[in-house]
Write an enzyme that holds these catalytic residues in place. Structure first.
Site, short mmCIF file in Angstrom:
data_model
loop_
_atom_site.label_atom_id
_atom_site.label_comp_id
_atom_site.label_asym_id
_atom_site.label_seq_id
_atom_site.Cartn_x
_atom_site.Cartn_y
_atom_site.Cartn_z
N ASP A 59 -9.66 -5.38 -4.69
CA ASP A 59 -9.32 -4.37 -3.84
C ASP A 59 -10.09 -2.86 -3.70
OD1 ASP A 59 -7.35 -2.34 -2.87
OD2 ASP A 59 -5.76 -3.07 -3.43
N SER A 94 0.72 -1.11 -0.12
CA SER A 94 -0.22 -0.16 0.03
C SER A 94 0.86 1.35 -0.22
CB SER A 94 -0.98 0.10 1.17
OG SER A 94 -1.54 1.14 1.18
N HIS A 124 -7.29 -5.32 -0.32
CA HIS A 124 -6.65 -4.86 -0.44
C HIS A 124 -5.80 -5.28 0.50
CE1 HIS A 124 -4.04 -1.43 -0.23
NE2 HIS A 124 -3.84 -0.78 0.82
#
Length: 267
Positions: free
Chosen positions: A219, A95, A248
């Site tokens: 996601d 991320s 995610h």
């Protein structure tokens, strides 16, 4: 476990485990290196050296008021790798940590890194730009920033609900929440503005090492169509690995798969 002083005197926490080929982990927002606990266990047993870095403002690192840009994060990573003097690194970023990783590769000329692993990376662009209408509307992101200012505990709980495609235990969700609450409030807000506003597309041209892009097809935070697929197209030696049962948080949604993928890639 140690702390390494970077150029502005900030102490960055590093957890260094094992003796084999090194994998350096960069965590996502607003967590810390402990989010990779179940990767460490597997990879250490497979004979790898695992190095987890808490980005400034998060986890056990110092939490100064000030700069939480990708330049700052990338420079901190360089300072850590300089101190460790570790060669042949597989740099694994999740991320916001994935965006830090792509920016590091460009800003620091891929120093120490032989392979790049991007896990649900918040790169190269998250929100709409004049030439990138596919991005998220800022109105979808701004409530997280406002929530971090006014009720960070609730914001973290709400954000955690967005992370996973598979069911997670209540205890797991509570643990993830506790990682987010370890961060400083100012770092949480400032770094969210960073990943909201950043445009890292130019960095992709500077990445030459073999790259794996691991991304959940469900996601909702960094949609695969506007991040994972674009990274794969823009990085010359990149391959996309789709996680069909992940959102995610693929490190928890498909733990066994990501662990095996990282071990094979870093070998």
């Amino acid at each position: 476990m140690t702390s390494i002083e970077v150029e502005d005197g900030v102490e960055v926490f590093v957890r260094d485990m094992g003796m084999g080929d090194p994998i350096v982990f960069l965590h996502g927002w607003p967590l810390d290196h402990r989010m990779f606990e179940y990767q460490y266990q597997y990879l250490l047993d497979e004979g790898f050296r695992c190095i987890g870095i808490d980005l400034r403002g998060f986890g056990e690192s110092d939490k100064p008021y000030g700069d939480y840009s990708y330049d700052r994060f990338a420079d901190d990573v360089r300072a850590v790798l300089d101190e460790l003097d570790v060669e042949g690194v597989t740099l694994a970023g999740f991320s916001m940590g994935g965006a830090t990783a792509t920016h590091y590769m460009s800003r620091h000329d891929e120093a120490y890194v032989d392979k790049l692993a991007l896990l649900g990376a918040a790169s190269p662009v998250i929100t709409e730009k004049p030439d990138f209408p596919e991005g998220l509307d800022e109105a979808e992101v701004n409530p997280l920033i406002e929530g971090a200012r006014t009720d960070r505990a609730k914001m973290n709980a709400d954000f955690d609900e967005m992370l996973f495609y598979t069911d997670q235990s209540e205890e797991m969700m509570n643990w993830i929440w506790s990682l987010g609450m370890k961060a400083s409030g100012q770092a949480t807000v400032a770094s969210a503005k960073t990943w909201r506003d950043a445009d890292l597309r130019p960095d992709m041209n500077d990445i030459t090492v073999p790259t794996k892009v691991y991304h959940g097809v469900h996601d909702e935070v960094t949609p695969i169509e506007t991040t994972g697929e674009i990274l794969t197209e823009g990085i010359q030696n990149a391959e996309l690995v789709r996680f069909e049962n992940s959102g995610h948080g693929l490190v928890a949604d498909e733990t066994e798969k990501i662990n095996e993928e990282l071990a094979t890639f870093a070998n």
